[in-house]
Design a protein around this motif. Structure first.
Motif, mmCIF file in Angstrom:
data_model
loop_
_atom_site.group_PDB
_atom_site.id
_atom_site.type_symbol
_atom_site.label_atom_id
_atom_site.label_comp_id
_atom_site.label_asym_id
_atom_site.label_seq_id
_atom_site.Cartn_x
_atom_site.Cartn_y
_atom_site.Cartn_z
ATOM 1 N N LEU A 183 37.503 47.385 31.491
ATOM 2 C CA LEU A 183 38.684 46.904 30.760
ATOM 3 C C LEU A 183 39.886 47.784 31.063
ATOM 4 N N THR A 184 39.664 49.110 31.079
ATOM 5 C CA THR A 184 40.781 50.023 31.285
ATOM 6 C C THR A 184 41.133 50.197 32.760
ATOM 7 N N ASP A 185 40.387 49.536 33.648
ATOM 8 C CA ASP A 185 40.825 49.436 35.049
ATOM 9 C C ASP A 185 42.099 48.590 35.155
ATOM 10 N N VAL A 186 42.296 47.723 34.161
ATOM 11 C CA VAL A 186 43.424 46.784 34.205
ATOM 12 C C VAL A 186 44.656 47.431 33.593
ATOM 13 N N PRO A 187 45.750 47.552 34.355
ATOM 14 C CA PRO A 187 46.967 48.127 33.775
ATOM 15 C C PRO A 187 47.378 47.328 32.536
ATOM 16 N N GLY A 220 38.645 31.983 36.693
ATOM 17 C CA GLY A 220 40.067 32.078 36.989
ATOM 18 C C GLY A 220 40.402 31.639 38.402
ATOM 19 N N VAL A 221 41.650 31.282 38.605
ATOM 20 C CA VAL A 221 42.143 30.934 39.938
ATOM 21 C C VAL A 221 43.232 31.938 40.297
ATOM 22 N N ASP A 222 43.133 32.511 41.498
ATOM 23 C CA ASP A 222 44.109 33.508 41.959
ATOM 24 C C ASP A 222 44.202 34.710 41.021
ATOM 25 N N VAL A 223 43.084 35.117 40.479
ATOM 26 C CA VAL A 223 43.029 36.340 39.677
ATOM 27 C C VAL A 223 42.142 37.336 40.408
ATOM 28 N N GLU A 224 42.162 38.582 39.923
ATOM 29 C CA GLU A 224 41.434 39.641 40.623
ATOM 30 C C GLU A 224 40.013 39.835 40.109
ATOM 31 N N SER A 225 39.838 39.732 38.790
ATOM 32 C CA SER A 225 38.541 40.086 38.217
ATOM 33 C C SER A 225 38.388 39.495 36.826
ATOM 34 N N LEU A 226 37.145 39.485 36.361
ATOM 35 C CA LEU A 226 36.823 39.009 35.019
ATOM 36 C C LEU A 226 37.549 39.848 33.971
ATOM 37 N N GLU A 227 37.601 41.167 34.174
ATOM 38 C CA GLU A 227 38.250 42.031 33.187
ATOM 39 C C GLU A 227 39.757 41.757 33.128
ATOM 40 N N GLU A 228 40.351 41.403 34.263
ATOM 41 C CA GLU A 228 41.773 41.059 34.243
ATOM 42 C C GLU A 228 42.001 39.818 33.384
ATOM 43 N N VAL A 229 41.140 38.824 33.551
ATOM 44 C CA VAL A 229 41.260 37.594 32.765
ATOM 45 C C VAL A 229 41.093 37.898 31.283
ATOM 46 N N VAL A 230 40.141 38.775 30.960
ATOM 47 C CA VAL A 230 39.904 39.129 29.558
ATOM 48 C C VAL A 230 41.110 39.868 28.969
ATOM 49 N N VAL A 231 41.605 40.877 29.678
ATOM 50 C CA VAL A 231 42.740 41.655 29.164
ATOM 51 C C VAL A 231 43.972 40.758 28.989
ATOM 52 N N HIS A 232 44.253 39.928 29.990
ATOM 53 C CA HIS A 232 45.429 39.054 29.880
ATOM 54 C C HIS A 232 45.243 37.997 28.792
ATOM 55 N N GLY A 233 44.026 37.507 28.652
ATOM 56 C CA GLY A 233 43.734 36.528 27.594
ATOM 57 C C GLY A 233 43.946 37.136 26.211
ATOM 58 N N LEU A 234 43.495 38.370 26.028
ATOM 59 C CA LEU A 234 43.698 39.060 24.746
ATOM 60 C C LEU A 234 45.187 39.276 24.492
ATOM 61 N N GLN A 235 45.908 39.671 25.536
ATOM 62 C CA GLN A 235 47.357 39.888 25.409
ATOM 63 C C GLN A 235 48.052 38.609 24.954
ATOM 64 N N VAL A 275 48.465 28.798 53.408
ATOM 65 C CA VAL A 275 48.385 29.116 51.976
ATOM 66 C C VAL A 275 46.909 29.216 51.575
ATOM 67 N N SER A 276 46.563 30.296 50.876
ATOM 68 C CA SER A 276 45.183 30.498 50.428
ATOM 69 C C SER A 276 45.112 30.570 48.918
ATOM 70 N N ARG A 277 44.087 29.967 48.358
ATOM 71 C CA ARG A 277 43.847 30.054 46.914
ATOM 72 C C ARG A 277 42.435 30.580 46.687
ATOM 73 N N MET A 278 42.249 31.242 45.571
ATOM 74 C CA MET A 278 40.967 31.878 45.292
ATOM 75 C C MET A 278 40.435 31.389 43.957
ATOM 76 N N VAL A 279 39.267 30.772 43.958
ATOM 77 C CA VAL A 279 38.640 30.346 42.700
ATOM 78 C C VAL A 279 37.500 31.314 42.410
ATOM 79 N N ARG A 280 37.606 32.046 41.299
ATOM 80 C CA ARG A 280 36.608 33.078 40.961
ATOM 81 C C ARG A 280 35.562 32.491 40.015
ATOM 82 N N VAL A 281 34.321 32.824 40.282
ATOM 83 C CA VAL A 281 33.213 32.166 39.608
ATOM 84 C C VAL A 281 32.198 33.197 39.121
ATOM 85 N N PHE A 282 31.708 33.011 37.901
ATOM 86 C CA PHE A 282 30.628 33.870 37.403
ATOM 87 C C PHE A 282 29.612 33.051 36.616
ATOM 88 N N GLY A 283 28.351 33.375 36.783
ATOM 89 C CA GLY A 283 27.301 32.756 35.974
ATOM 90 C C GLY A 283 26.487 31.739 36.741
#
Lengths: 419, 419
Positions: free
Chosen positions: B285-289, B249-264, B176-184
């Motif tokens: 932003l529009t890369d994210v379905p 985020g954990v197990d997410v693809e990108s910062l923009e995905e987190v932003v779009v889902h957070g707004l949703q 099992v693999s988990r991904m912790v995404r980091v920025f800054g």
């Protein structure tokens, strides 16, 4: 002549870094007419590097290494190769000075100077983008070992500025390469049109596929640069004739560069209105330095309301034709042109997916329009046979939209072929 | 256990294709705790493949090949390996049927069925993204050879779905693999904070640098998926605690995905006004379905006139502060928010270069502002110590701008650290 590449770096074997160095070197070797038969990667481990080196020297004329030239204890390439070649490392004063200058005013550890120790009798390649110099070394059996740094920006510069001329010079030759950039025709179809040209030995011509486009590289070897350029010239011209309007430029970087420079030359301004590409066309235009002279305004209008409010797209078009339609693309192009007071307006509307497709309007359908105030042209991009992803649809649509502007500027039929 | 990779394909040695397969496999092996000591590339040439295979089997427990499984005469991998292992190729009926289904209604040459011929006694890996199946084969000396297709999209899916479980199962384990995404925070600084965690054997934790960000991958091996997940959990939690607000985020693809889902999730809408990033934030932003639900309008306002006309930026700000300034960033964020009728407005203005810098306002200086109608926050991004290029400045600015939205949505201080 044949060659092989040894990439040195534990980070490559851990998957931390993609090995682009090998690809870049492979292209240069291919252009030089040198056969690359084998490439391998070893970690920062002297024993395994020694084994790989022994094997490479036993079967190849030229061995190129990347990586392991830096200041740390892990960096073992020069030491291992010098030992295998039976020469010692000596201080290269010019390289020492370059390192000193590089660190001027900042802390520079003693270990940095290890990088100026180079195999006795080698030809030194300066590092114009970093600290570790590379070199070319001829062994007593007449083989050549070329050592290049690992970081791609340093490696590529050193390869093209120093290593390629060094290899060419050994054959008392100079290399000239030309690049013909092509969009709107597949690699397979393009290759068929120029197959006979790709069979030549000097110049060589080879096709390379890039995402949504391709290029043809023509390379000649001769005693002087002039002669090499003269060998290339007729083949470049012939490729341009055969691929015709699909050639968007020679020795240019990208479609957007051609568009921005074309607008600059003609003193025209462009404005963009994007729906499904969501800013990608604007992003690509502004990738080009100097875009601000010709591109003042881009609008990303995702909702119908914003299309009407910002661009003046008539609201009745949406129930009548749908947001993804020729009339809406047309109104977006005309609207943004007016709003921005620009010479040209570009409008793009389509379905990038993954959701939202219908049998009549499937994912991948995109309309784009270009307006110059007198006339508006529309292109329709149909989905490909096999379903591709959102990124692919958006990239392709941006390419086709930029290509409309390129065609307008070149005086070609703007709509071009059905796409 | 140790492994090596043999990539098969003349296109790799001509530099037509970057070898990303090796990187992807290397990461999986590293996560499995298998040491990759060596990787190599050979052309579509049976003799050289045979030599590489012989050497690999002499020193490694697992040999993984990529490429050469397709329908053409050049595709020799299975034939060569089966011969070396002393087994014959037999028809795999299920694979034959899959190929038949794949081509339903289209022309399918007889040579396509060659792909269903597989080494006797192997474990077949279905190709869920193409036609050529892969397989795992145990030799009579107890070594394992894994054959995977060359195209990265097919290879990666088969590797993760079938080959990794096959390898894990041989040790009677599940991964099992988990991904912790980091920025800054830089990779070096992050690694220092979690060094002790990266020294564990099960789970393993490793840091990977990506352009302008990084991630930590935590992987555990156990008898069941539940047990493996339970081993990961405390390390994932500890990494998140130690890296704190830099974890986006954990197990997410990108910062923009987190932003779009957070707004949703929060039912909020965002509008963007970009100068130096020229549409890059809108594009991401529009890369994210599904971005259309939360993002209705983006403006690319390159000229001062358009900033005033479209966003209502007061004209007097330009002579007083310059276009690259905190007041202009603020007015852009507030202006686009109002214009679009959105909950949040994001404004970005800066100098991407290469030209246009001054001692007071150097290339790389970017201001970005986020407004929610009640408050407007501003971040200032200073140029890095070493000069980087236009693309780097733009990418970094887009990251920082998206990170402001992410912080707002997470209830963190929006301006964050000085950047």
């Amino acid at each position: 002549m044949n060659a092989e590449i040894i990439s040195v770096g534990t980070e490559l074997l851990l998957g931390h870094t993609v090995n682009t160095d090998t690809t870049i070197i492979a292209r240069e070797l291919s252009a030089l007419g040198i056969d690359l038969l084998f490439s391998c990667t070893v970690g920062d481990n002297a024993e395994r590097l020694r084994a790989a080196l022994r094997e490479a020297l036993s079967r190849s004329d030229v061995v190129i290494t990347t990586g392991g030239l830096g200041p740390t204890g892990d960096d073992l390439t020069k030491e291992t190769i010098a030992e295998a070649a039976g020469v010692e490392l000596v201080l290269h004063e010019e390289s020492r000075q370059r390192i000193e200058t590089y660190f001027k005013g900042r802390y520079c550890g003693e270990n940095q100077y290890k990088q100026a120790m180079l195999p006795k009798g080698c030809t030194v390649f300066p590092n114009d983008a970093g600290t570790a110099p590379g070199c070319g070394l001829e062994t007593d059996t007449g083989k050549v070992v070329i050592m290049l740094p690992g970081p791609p920006s340093e490696m590529e510069l050193m390869l093209k500025r120093y290593a390629v001329p060094y290899l060419a010079q050994r054959e008392q030759a100079v290399i000239v390469s030309r690049m013909v950039r092509v969009f709107g025709i597949g690699e397979g179809a393009a290759e068929e049109k120029i197959r006979d040209l790709t069979e030549g030995a000097n110049p060589t011509a080879a096709t390379y596929a890039k995402e949504n486009e391709m290029f043809v590289r023509i390379t000649a070897k001769a005693a002087t640069e002039q002669e090499a350029a003269a060998l290339c010239e007729p083949v470049v011209r012939e490729v341009c004739v055969r691929l015709g309007e699909f050639v968007y430029g020679v020795d240019v970087e990208s479609l957007e560069e051609v568009v921005v420079h074309g607008l600059q030359e003609k003193g025209l301004h462009l404005a963009t209105a994007e729906s499904c590409t969501g800013g990608l066309v604007a992003k690509r235009l502004t990738d080009v330095p100097g875009a601000s002279e010709v591109f003042e305004m881009g609008a990303v209008t995702y909702s119908n309301d914003v299309k009407s409010m910002l661009l003046g797209v008539p609201e009745e078009l949406f129930p009548a034709y749908g947001a993804v339609s020729e009339p809406v693309a047309r109104a977006m192009a005309e609207g943004v042109r007016k709003k921005a007071g620009a010479s040209l307006g570009l409008g793009i509307t389509g379905l990038a997916g993954p959701g939202g497709g219908t049998p009549e309007k499937p994912v991948g359908l995109v309309y784009m329009a270009l307006s110059d105030g007198t006339h508006t042209w529309v292109r329709r991009m149909d989905p490909p046979g096999r379903v591709k992803n959102r990124t692919w649809v958006r990239d392709r649509a941006a390419h086709y939209a930029l290509d409309m502007v390129r065609r307008y500027l070149a005086g070609l039929p703007v709509e071009g072929h059905a796409v």
